[in-house]
Design an enzyme around this catalytic site. Structure first.
Site, PDB file in Angstrom:
ATOM      1  N   GLU A   1     -31.767  15.244 -10.646  1.00  0.00           N
ATOM      2  CA  GLU A   1     -31.215  14.021 -10.037  1.00  0.00           C
ATOM      3  C   GLU A   1     -29.762  14.223  -9.619  1.00  0.00           C
ATOM      4  O   GLU A   1     -28.882  13.474 -10.048  1.00  0.00           O
ATOM      5  CB  GLU A   1     -31.276  12.860 -11.039  1.00  0.00           C
ATOM      6  CG  GLU A   1     -32.648  12.520 -11.560  1.00  0.00           C
ATOM      7  CD  GLU A   1     -32.604  11.498 -12.710  1.00  0.00           C
ATOM      8  OE1 GLU A   1     -31.515  11.258 -13.269  1.00  0.00           O
ATOM      9  OE2 GLU A   1     -33.661  10.947 -13.034  1.00  0.00           O
ATOM     10  N   PRO A   2     -29.467  15.210  -8.784  1.00  0.00           N
ATOM     11  CA  PRO A   2     -28.066  15.428  -8.405  1.00  0.00           C
ATOM     12  C   PRO A   2     -27.568  14.340  -7.449  1.00  0.00           C
ATOM     13  O   PRO A   2     -28.292  13.915  -6.547  1.00  0.00           O
ATOM     14  CB  PRO A   2     -28.095  16.787  -7.697  1.00  0.00           C
ATOM     15  CG  PRO A   2     -29.480  16.892  -7.144  1.00  0.00           C
ATOM     16  CD  PRO A   2     -30.379  16.152  -8.099  1.00  0.00           C
TER      17      PRO A   2
ATOM     18  N   ARG B   1     -23.433  13.511  -7.011  1.00  0.00           N
ATOM     19  CA  ARG B   1     -22.115  13.985  -6.600  1.00  0.00           C
ATOM     20  C   ARG B   1     -22.163  15.355  -5.912  1.00  0.00           C
ATOM     21  O   ARG B   1     -21.562  15.547  -4.854  1.00  0.00           O
ATOM     22  CB  ARG B   1     -21.234  14.082  -7.850  1.00  0.00           C
ATOM     23  CG  ARG B   1     -19.791  14.453  -7.560  1.00  0.00           C
ATOM     24  CD  ARG B   1     -19.049  14.809  -8.866  1.00  0.00           C
ATOM     25  NE  ARG B   1     -19.264  13.841  -9.920  1.00  0.00           N
ATOM     26  CZ  ARG B   1     -18.506  12.770 -10.130  1.00  0.00           C
ATOM     27  NH1 ARG B   1     -17.460  12.543  -9.369  1.00  0.00           N
ATOM     28  NH2 ARG B   1     -18.780  11.927 -11.115  1.00  0.00           N
TER      29      ARG B   1
ATOM     30  N   ARG C   1     -11.772   5.745  -7.213  1.00  0.00           N
ATOM     31  CA  ARG C   1     -11.769   6.780  -8.251  1.00  0.00           C
ATOM     32  C   ARG C   1     -10.379   7.077  -8.850  1.00  0.00           C
ATOM     33  O   ARG C   1     -10.257   7.163 -10.066  1.00  0.00           O
ATOM     34  CB  ARG C   1     -12.426   8.076  -7.756  1.00  0.00           C
ATOM     35  CG  ARG C   1     -13.910   7.893  -7.388  1.00  0.00           C
ATOM     36  CD  ARG C   1     -14.621   9.218  -7.133  1.00  0.00           C
ATOM     37  NE  ARG C   1     -14.855   9.946  -8.351  1.00  0.00           N
ATOM     38  CZ  ARG C   1     -14.135  10.951  -8.793  1.00  0.00           C
ATOM     39  NH1 ARG C   1     -13.121  11.417  -8.075  1.00  0.00           N
ATOM     40  NH2 ARG C   1     -14.398  11.525  -9.933  1.00  0.00           N
TER      41      ARG C   1
ATOM     42  N   CYS D   1      -1.875  -4.956  -3.898  1.00  0.00           N
ATOM     43  CA  CYS D   1      -0.827  -5.414  -4.804  1.00  0.00           C
ATOM     44  C   CYS D   1      -1.167  -5.112  -6.254  1.00  0.00           C
ATOM     45  O   CYS D   1      -1.455  -6.005  -7.055  1.00  0.00           O
ATOM     46  CB  CYS D   1      -0.598  -6.907  -4.595  1.00  0.00           C
ATOM     47  SG  CYS D   1      -0.038  -7.237  -2.934  1.00  0.00           S
TER      48      CYS D   1
ATOM     49  N   TYR E   1     -19.256   8.691  -4.682  1.00  0.00           N
ATOM     50  CA  TYR E   1     -18.586   7.618  -5.419  1.00  0.00           C
ATOM     51  C   TYR E   1     -17.332   7.159  -4.679  1.00  0.00           C
ATOM     52  O   TYR E   1     -16.320   6.812  -5.290  1.00  0.00           O
ATOM     53  CB  TYR E   1     -18.282   8.067  -6.862  1.00  0.00           C
ATOM     54  CG  TYR E   1     -19.540   8.534  -7.577  1.00  0.00           C
ATOM     55  CD1 TYR E   1     -20.508   7.602  -7.956  1.00  0.00           C
ATOM     56  CD2 TYR E   1     -19.793   9.877  -7.813  1.00  0.00           C
ATOM     57  CE1 TYR E   1     -21.685   8.009  -8.570  1.00  0.00           C
ATOM     58  CE2 TYR E   1     -20.974  10.293  -8.435  1.00  0.00           C
ATOM     59  CZ  TYR E   1     -21.904   9.354  -8.807  1.00  0.00           C
ATOM     60  OH  TYR E   1     -23.069   9.759  -9.411  1.00  0.00           O
TER      61      TYR E   1
HETATM   62  C1  LIG Z   1     -25.349   8.826 -11.941  1.00  0.00           C
HETATM   63  C2  LIG Z   1     -26.649   9.400 -12.292  1.00  0.00           C
HETATM   64  C3  LIG Z   1     -27.076  10.602 -11.717  1.00  0.00           C
HETATM   65  C4  LIG Z   1     -26.225  11.405 -10.763  1.00  0.00           C
HETATM   66  O1  LIG Z   1     -25.165  11.998 -11.409  1.00  0.00           O
HETATM   67  P1  LIG Z   1     -24.205  13.014 -10.604  1.00  0.00           P
HETATM   68  O2  LIG Z   1     -23.180  13.377 -11.580  1.00  0.00           O
HETATM   69  O3  LIG Z   1     -23.675  12.267  -9.441  1.00  0.00           O
HETATM   70  O4  LIG Z   1     -25.053  14.175 -10.208  1.00  0.00           O
HETATM   71  C5  LIG Z   1     -28.329  11.064 -12.040  1.00  0.00           C
HETATM   72  N1  LIG Z   1     -29.125  10.384 -12.906  1.00  0.00           N
HETATM   73  C6  LIG Z   1     -28.745   9.232 -13.482  1.00  0.00           C
HETATM   74  C7  LIG Z   1     -29.663   8.546 -14.405  1.00  0.00           C
HETATM   75  C8  LIG Z   1     -27.497   8.700 -13.205  1.00  0.00           C
HETATM   76  O5  LIG Z   1     -27.122   7.570 -13.783  1.00  0.00           O
END
Ligand SMILES: *Cc1c(COP(=O)(O)O)cnc(C)c1O
Length: 418
Positions: A278-279, A281, A317, A347, A376
């Site tokens: 689940e990448p 970032r 961020r 502000c 993000y």
């Molecule tokens: C945020 C999140 C991701 C992605 O994380 P990255 O650091 O952006 O790769 C994957 N899985 C779950 C459950 C998340 O909450």
């Protein structure tokens, strides 16, 4: 410039993305404005896929990192699945041409309506975070006459050693089911008529610059898979989550997605499991910049400030995590650097993009790129201080287009009444 994707480079003193000169985009679309490279996004996605070649797998891009429709569409066409954390993200994926059957639904607080929506659309599976959620999914599935595929999100009690706000895999965090209790919850899942205990999942944190904790979590999950199998629960997929970090600073090294995915493949070799990642970032961060124009220079309290037209409402961020983003001029400067804070018009003293930073000697009217802003970034933009959210631009092939228009003042008051 590792903090920028491979499509970005200076040519004849100007910053380009492919054949697009960024100052041309800024002049035409205005600033602040996010700009993403389609080539960089797709090549990062392909880098993960290359590491898993030969292994049955599904790479589910984490939509929360950047949910622009055009970005989602690109990834859908490249063969990505999607990891969502809300009904709104499912809606976006479907609008972008993604298939519900390639969607996994994560998050600790799914509402009944969101579960219902996901079941009706026929998503691949839920990453379920508690027994109470399991019971709710079962009840909702029963009402629809469906069987819901579920992976329990395991909290493997692994220290991700990242920023405390984005570390999620320790026992005391709100995420997942403690690994010591999870076998009992699987037994319960097995007993529920409308639940198919199809997988195991975890996600230990974000912006990890070492892969060891991720692989440690994977090893713990593999032990669990074997234990479940000996109890007659044969899971079909294993979801290792996201979390790979990116280089925000000039001298930072980050893990290579292909190497990391290759390590995952080696560890699961010979098992009949669909491997899911689940990448978020690491697919989009370096592919994006936030373009901004310098409004003023100001010396006060013995400090130098560069005031730009992007602020914490456009890019949260730095204010939220004290995150570091390199800031570079769109036209290379030949005359030295200054030591300054780069701040926006909001502000709040917390409204800064860089603090005590050595940067190019930029003057009012100059354009800058806030780098590594593809992840993000826009997704955390707000209308704080009644500031319209910025435009988003995608550079693709030899051209570029606006994929989200800058908000107008009318947009700011939509839905409100006196
Ligand atoms: C945020 C999140 C991701 C992605 O994380 P990255 O650091 O952006 O790769 C994957 N899985 C779950 C459950 C998340 O909450």
């Amino acid at each position: 410039m590792d903090f920028l994707g491979k499509s970005f480079s200076y040519r004849q003193g100007s910053l380009y993305c492919g054949n697009t000169r960024l100052s041309d985009v800024a002049d035409e679309v205005g600033t602040p404005c996010y700009l993403y490279s389609a080539t960089d996004i797709v090549s990062r996605f392909n880098a993960y896929a290359a590491g898993l070649e030969g292994q049955r797998h599904r790479i589910c891009y984490a939509v929360k990192a950047n949910s622009n429709l055009a970005v989602l569409g690109l990834l859908a066409r490249a063969g990505a699945g999607f990891d969502i954390v809300s009904g709104g993200e499912l809606f976006r994926v479907l609008k972008a041409g993604g298939s519900a059957s390639a969607v996994v639904f994560s998050g600790v607080g799914k509402t009944a309506d969101e579960i219902d929506y996901a079941l009706r659309e026929g998503i691949h599976s839920f990453n379920c975070e508690s027994e109470a959620e399991l019971a709710l999914i079962d009840a909702k599935a029963a009402r629809l006459g469906k069987r819901a595929a579920v992976a329990l999100r395991v909290n493997p009690d692994v220290n991700a050693a990242t920023h405390p706000y984005i570390s999620t895999g320790l026992r005391e965090h709100k995420f997942g089911i403690p690994i010591s209790q999870v076998e009992d919850v699987y037994e319960r899942a097995k007993s529920l008529r409308n639940i198919d205990p199809a997988g195991v999942s975890c996600h230990i944190g974000s912006q990890l610059l070492e892969t060891a904790p991720l692989l440690e979590a994977l090893d713990a999950l593999l032990v669990l898979v074997d234990q479940l199998s000996s109890r007659g629960i044969a899971v079909r997929h294993l979801d290792v989550g996201g979390g790979l970090g990116v280089p925000y600073k000039a001298d930072q090294k980050s893990p290579c997605p292909t190497e990391y995915a290759g390590c995952v493949r080696e560890r699961v070799a010979g098992r009949d499991l669909e491997i899911m990642l689940e990448p978020g970032r690491s697919i989009v961060a370096e592919a994006g910049v936030l373009l901004s124009r310098v409004l003023y220079r100001k010396q006060t309290g013995g400090k130098e400030f560069v005031i730009v037209d992007a602020a914490m409402n456009d890019m949260l961020r730095p204010a939220l995590y004290s995150a570091h983003h390199e800031i570079i001029p769109l036209r290379q400067k030949g005359f030295g650097t200054i030591h300054a804070d780069v701040v926006g018009p909001v502000c709040e003293t917390g409204d800064f993009l860089a603090r005590e930073r050595e940067i190019a000697n930029v003057f009012p009217g100059d354009l800058v790129a806030i780098c590594t802003a593809g992840a993000y970034g826009f997704v955390s933009a707000s209308n704080y201080n009644a500031r319209p959210r910025p435009a988003e631009v995608l550079v693709e092939n030899d051209g570029w287009r606006v994929t989200r228009e800058r908000e107008t003042y009318e947009d700011l008051i939509r839905g409100e009444s006196l």
